[in-house]
Design an enzyme around this catalytic site. Structure first.
Site, PDB file in Angstrom:
ATOM      1  CG  ASP A  22     -13.317  -1.671 -18.820  1.00 48.35           C
ATOM      2  OD1 ASP A  22     -13.518  -0.620 -18.180  1.00 48.35           O
ATOM      3  OD2 ASP A  22     -12.307  -2.392 -18.648  1.00 48.35           O
ATOM      4  CG  HIS A  75      -8.536   2.316 -10.596  1.00 52.37           C
ATOM      5  ND1 HIS A  75      -9.665   1.898  -9.943  1.00 52.37           N
ATOM      6  CD2 HIS A  75      -8.812   2.211 -11.922  1.00 52.37           C
ATOM      7  CE1 HIS A  75     -10.581   1.545 -10.827  1.00 52.37           C
ATOM      8  NE2 HIS A  75     -10.094   1.737 -12.035  1.00 52.37           N
TER       9      HIS A  75
END
Length: 794
Positions: free
Chosen positions: A448, A621
Site C-alpha cells: 500500500d 476481503h
C-alpha cells in the site's frame, strides 16, 4: 326578413368580384417573396463557382481517395447510449442497418469517404461533481467495443501515422475525443489515465464552467478565462501530446490557452463568428491567434451555428464558413467537424455522413485547388497532430504535475475527504534463499505504498521527503529496502476507501493508478510497468522490479463493466471484489450484514467479464459465501492478494479450510498476509515464525501450488517481529528452507505460483476472445448517496 334575404343574395356576386383578384395578387406576392430571395441567393452562390460540376466532382473524389477525410466530432456513441443503452448486440443497434434515426452508419460512412473519425466521448454537465469519470469510461468503452465489433470497417488510432496507415488499409480510423474537461474531475492524474485509454483530444469545457476554465454558455464566467490550475491542465496536455479542443469555451478561455500552449489547438466542431454571431463560434481576432498557433478550426454543420435559425441552413452556407476562415486565418487552419448525431438539425445538402463528397465538390467549384482541398479534408489535422506529438517528444524529460483540485464546497457533496526443528543451518538456509531469489522473481501480492504517498505527501512525489531513494523510517518501503528484500515484482495497491463508494471512487482509483505509473517512471532505473506474466519474467531478468496494479476494491468500478474494462486498459491486473464494505453486487467479509448472500447475478457477470479480459479475481476481503460463489463461476484461477489461514487466526479476513480445498481445485493461490492481527489475532505478539506457520498450513491443506506472499506492507499498522519491512523477505524464505521446503517448492511460493496463475488467466482470456463483452450496467441503488447520475435509460 324578405328584404334581408334579397340583400344577401345580391351581395354574394359583389364579394366575388373583389375576392378573386385579391387572392391572385396575394399568390403572386407570396411567390415573389419566396422565390426571389432563393434565386438571388443562388445567383450569389453561382457567381462564386469557377469550376464546373463534373470537373469539381472528379477532383473531390481524387482528393478523398488520396487523403483521409478526418471529421473532428461525431456523437454516435451518445446515441448508442440514449437509444440502445450501449448494448451493441441489440439488433436495431447494428451499424450495418440504415439507422433512420441517426446520421451515421457504416454504409453512409463509406459513401461519405470518411477516413478517420473522432468519436465524441460526451459527458453531460449534470454529472459534474458526481460520476463524470464513470460516464467517460463507459463511453470510451463503447467506442472501443463498436470499433472491435466492426473491425472490418474500423480500427483504433492513437497517432497521426496510425490514421494514415489505417486509411491506406481501407479502414476508417477511430479516435476518441473527450467532451469535456469536467470529466477529469480537476485531476491531472485522471487526465493522464484518459490519455492512456486512448483519448487524443479533450474539450476543456462543455456547456458548464469547470473549476478551472470558463465555458462559452453560462452567462456567469467564474474565472475570466482559465485559472492557474487550468494552465497546468494545458501544460500537461502538451506534455502528453493530447490535443487541446477549444470548442465550447469562452472567448477569454480561448485567448488564455492560445497564450500559453506550446502545441497547436483544435476546435473540434466550431464555425466562424463573423458569419453567425453565436458564442459557440470563433471570432476573427481568435482566428488570427489560431493561425499564429498553427491550430485548426473544424467547421460545425449545426444549422444554428451556421445560420440564425435551427430550422434551415444550406451546404452553401457551410462552404461559406470554410471559405471565410480560409480568408481570415489561412487555408492551413481550417478543417471539418460535423457534429453529426450530436445536433437535431443539419443543413440541406448535408443530411448525413454520406454527404461529405458533395461539400468537397462545392469547395472545388468555388476555386479551391487540389492541395487546398487536401489540407481541409485531413492534412491540416494530421499536421497539427504531428506537431502536438513533436511537442510531446520535446517535453519527455519533464516530470508530470502531481496535483489535483479539491472538490469545491458548493459542489454536490459527492466527493470524499479522505487521504501488513530446522533441517539446515541458518547460514545454509540463507544461501538457499539467495539462490532461489536470484532465479525466481519474488512477487508480493499487495503493498500500500501508493496510499501512504497520498496520505503523507498528497501524491506529490517531487517532495524531497517523499523520495524513495531516501530512508523512509515511517514507511515499510523504499528502494534500498526493496533491493535488499530481493523483491522481483510488486502489485501496488490502487486502494480506494469505502467512504468514496457511490461518490468519487473512480476518481480516487485513477489518481492512484496515475501515481503508481508516475513512481514507476520517476524511478525507471529501478521499476518498469508489467502487464503480463511474461513481462514480469523479462523485467526481473533485466535487473528491475516489475510494477503491477491491483485495484482495491470493486466499488471503484461503480457497478459498471465498461469501467472495469477501462481499468484493465489502464493496466489493472487484479481487482479485489470488495473491501470492508459491501458493493451492490457482492458481500464483504467485514460488515455483519450480507445483503446478497454472496454474489448477485450482476456479480457473477463481473466474474465472467474479468475472466474474458484476463483480469485476476482477488478474493481477499470478501465474505466466505462470496468466495464460494465466485469459485463456482470462474473459469480462471483466483488469487487472495493478502489473506492468511483461518485455522491459525479465525478472523473473517482469512480463508477457512473448506475454501482452501476449493482454491486448490481452482488452481488459485492464497498470498499470505503479514498483518499481525491476521497472523496471531493480536497486534502485538506476531512473529516471522507465525507467518511461516500459515504458509506451511496452506501448503498442507491446499498444496504447495496454492500458496504465495501478499505482505500488505504500508497498509497495516503492525507487522510481525522479524518482518519489519520489505527488506526482510529473504529471512522468511530462509526460514521456510529450514522448515524443509525444497528449492523447487520455494520457487513456487516466492513467485512461481502467481506466474502460473497469471498465465492460466491469460489462457482463459485467449480462449474467450471470440466472446463479446458484456454490455450491461447496474443502476445506483435507491439508498445510495445521490451522487450518481440517472442513466439515459431511466
Amino acid at each position: 326578413m324578405g328584404e334581408k334575404g334579397e340583400f344577401e343574395i345580391q351581395e354574394v356576386p359583389t364579394r366575388r368580384k373583389w375576392l378573386v383578384p385579391a387572392l391572385i395578387c396575394g399568390a403572386i406576392l407570396l411567390v415573389i417573396l419566396i422565390v426571389v430571395p432563393i434565386v438571388v441567393s443562388q445567383q450569389g452562390h453561382d457567381s462564386k463557382y469557377v469550376v464546373g460540376e463534373e470537373e469539381a466532382r472528379k477532383l473531390a473524389l481524387k482528393v478523398l481517395k488520396e487523403v483521409p477525410l478526418i471529421d473532428g466530432h461525431n456523437d454516435l456513441p451518445w446515441q448508442l447510449r440514449a437509444h440502445y443503452y450501449n448494448k451493441l448486440e441489440y439488433a436495431n443497434a447494428s451499424l450495418n442497418l440504415p439507422q433512420k434515426i441517426l446520421h451515421t452508419n457504416i454504409e453512409r460512412l463509406r459513401k461519405g469517404h470518411v477516413g478517420a473519425q473522432f468519436w465524441a466521448d460526451y459527458v453531460p454537465c449534470a454529472s459534474q461533481y458526481k460520476d463524470s469519470i464513470r460516464f467517460a469510461l463507459q463511453q470510451a468503452d463503447v467506442i472501443k467495443r463498436f470499433t472491435h465489433k466492426y473491425n472490418d470497417t474500423f480500427e483504433m488510432a492513437y497517432t497521426a501515422n496510425d490514421i494514415e496507415r489505417i486509411f491506406k488499409n481501407g479502414k476508417i480510423a477511430s479516435l476518441i475525443g473527450l467532451e469535456s474537461g469536467h470529466a477529469i474531475e480537476s485531476s491531472l492524474a485522471v487526465l493522464r489515465m484518459m490519455y492512456d485509454i486512448g483519448v487524443r483530444y479533450m474539450t476543456l469545457t462543455h456547456s458548464c464552467n469547470t473549476p478551472w476554465a470558463d465555458s462559452t454558455t453560462p452567462d456567469i464566467k467564474d474565472h475570466n478565462g482559465i485559472t492557474e490550475f487550468g494552465k497546468k491542465v494545458v501544460w500537461e496536455m502538451n506534455r502528453l501530446g493530447m490535443f487541446i479542443d477549444l470548442s465550447h469555451v469562452s472567448f477569454a478561455t480561448m485567448k488564455d490557452v492560445l497564450a500559453i500552449t506550446k502545441a497547436p489547438v483544435i476546435y473540434s466542431h466550431s464555425s466562424a463568428y463573423s458569419l453567425r454571431d453565436h458564442e459557440r463560434n470563433v471570432p476573427d481576432d481568435v482566428l488570427k491567434l489560431t493561425a499564429s498557433n498553427r491550430g485548426v478550426v473544424m467547421v460545425n454543420f449545426y444549422n444554428l451555428y451556421i445560420n440564425k435559425t435551427r430550422d434551415y441552413a444550406s451546404i452553401e452556407q457551410v462552404a461559406d464558413h470554410i471559405m471565410y476562415i480560409r480568408k481570415v486565418a489561412g487555408v492551413d487552419y481550417v478543417g471539418l467537424g460535423s457534429d453529426y448525431d450530436g445536433v437535431c438539425c443539419v443543413p440541406k445538402g448535408l443530411e448525413d455522413v454520406s454527404k461529405f463528397p458533395d461539400l468537397i465538390t462545392l469547395l472545388a467549384r468555388m476555386g479551391l485547388k487540389e492541395d487546398e482541398l487536401k489540407k481541409i479534408v485531413g492534412n491540416n489535422l494530421l499536421r497539427a497532430m504531428r506537431e502536438a506529438e513533436a511537442v510531446k517528444d520535446s517535453l519527455k524529460s519533464q516530470m508530470p504535475y502531481d496535483e489535483w483540485i479539491s472538490i469545491t464546497p458548493n459542489a454536490s457533496g459527492c466527493a470524499s475527504n479522505l487521504y501488513n526443528t530446522p533441517l539446515m543451518s541458518v547460514e545454509q538456509s540463507k544461501v538457499v534463499a539467495e539462490r532461489v531469489l536470484s532465479q525466481e522473481p519474488l512477487v508480493d501480492g499487495h503493498n500500500d505504498l501508493p496510499w501512504q504517498m497520498r496520505a503523507y505527501y498528497y501524491n506529490k512525489i517531487e517532495y524531497a521527503n517523499a523520495s524513495l531513494n531516501s530512508n523512509l523510517p515511517h514507511l515499510h518501503t523504499d528502494i534500498a529496502r526493496l533491493r535488499k528484500g530481493r523483491v522481483g515484482a510488486q502489485f501496488w495497491a490502487d486502494y480506494v476507501p469505502c467512504a468514496s463508494q457511490f461518490k468519487d471512487s473512480i476518481r480516487y482509483s485513477l489518481q492512484q493508478t496515475d501515481l503508481i505509473k508516475r513512481i514507476t517512471y520517476k524511478y525507471n532505473q529501478t521499476f518498469e510497468m508489467a502487464y503480463s506474466a511474461d513481462d514480469i519474467t523479462r523485467i526481473f531478468k533485466s535487473g528491475k522490479i516489475a510494477s503491477l496494479i491491483g485495484l482495491e476494491s470493486g466499488h471503484a468500478i461503480e457497478s459498471s463493466l465498461a469501467v472495469l474494462r477501462m481499468m484493465y486498459s489502464l493496466g489493472v491486473r487484479y481487482m479485489t471484489l470488495t473491501h470492508s464494505c459491501n458493493t451492490p453486487w457482492a458481500d464483504s467479509a467485514t460488515p455483519k450484514d450480507h445483503p446478497h448472500n454472496g454474489l448477485t447475478d450482476f456479480g457473477r457477470t463481473i466474474v465472467k467479464e474479468m475472466n474474458r479480459i484476463g483480469m485476476l479475481i482477488d478474493l481477499s476481503h470478501v465474505s466466505v459465501k462470496t468466495m464460494k460463489d465466485t469459485l463456482a463461476v470462474t473459469r480462471a484461477p483466483v488469487i487472495y492478494s493478502h489473506s492468511s489461514a483461518s485455522k491459525f487466526c479465525n478472523h473473517e479476513r482469512n480463508v477457512p479450510d473448506d475454501v482452501l480445498d476449493l482454491v486448490a481445485r481452482n488452481r488459485g493461490v492464497v498470498m499470505v498476509n503479514f498483518y499481525s492481527l491476521y497472523i496471531s489475532c493480536s497486534n502485538e505478539n506476531a512473529t516471522l515464525e507465525h507467518v511461516a506457520d500459515h504458509i506451511m498450513y496452506i501448503k498442507r491443506i491446499a498444496g504447495i501450488n496454492s500458496v504465495g506472499l501478499g505482505s500488505d506492507y504500508d497498509g497495516v499498522c503492525c507487522v510481525p517481529k522479524g518482518l519489519e519491512d520489505v527488506s526482510k523477505f529473504p529471512d522468511l524464505i530462509a526460514t521456510l528452507a529450514r522448515r524443509g521446503l525444497s528449492e523447487a517448492e520455494l520457487r513456487k511460493v516466492v513467485g512461481g505460483n502467481l506466474l502460473r496463475v497469471f498465465k492460466e488467466a491469460e489462457k482463459v482470456r485467449d480462449d474467450l476472445k471470440s466472446q463479446k463483452p458484456f454490455d450491461v450496467w447496474l443502476s445506483p441503488p435507491a439508498n445510495s448517496t445521490g451522487c450518481l447520475s440517472p442513466d439515459v435509460s431511466q
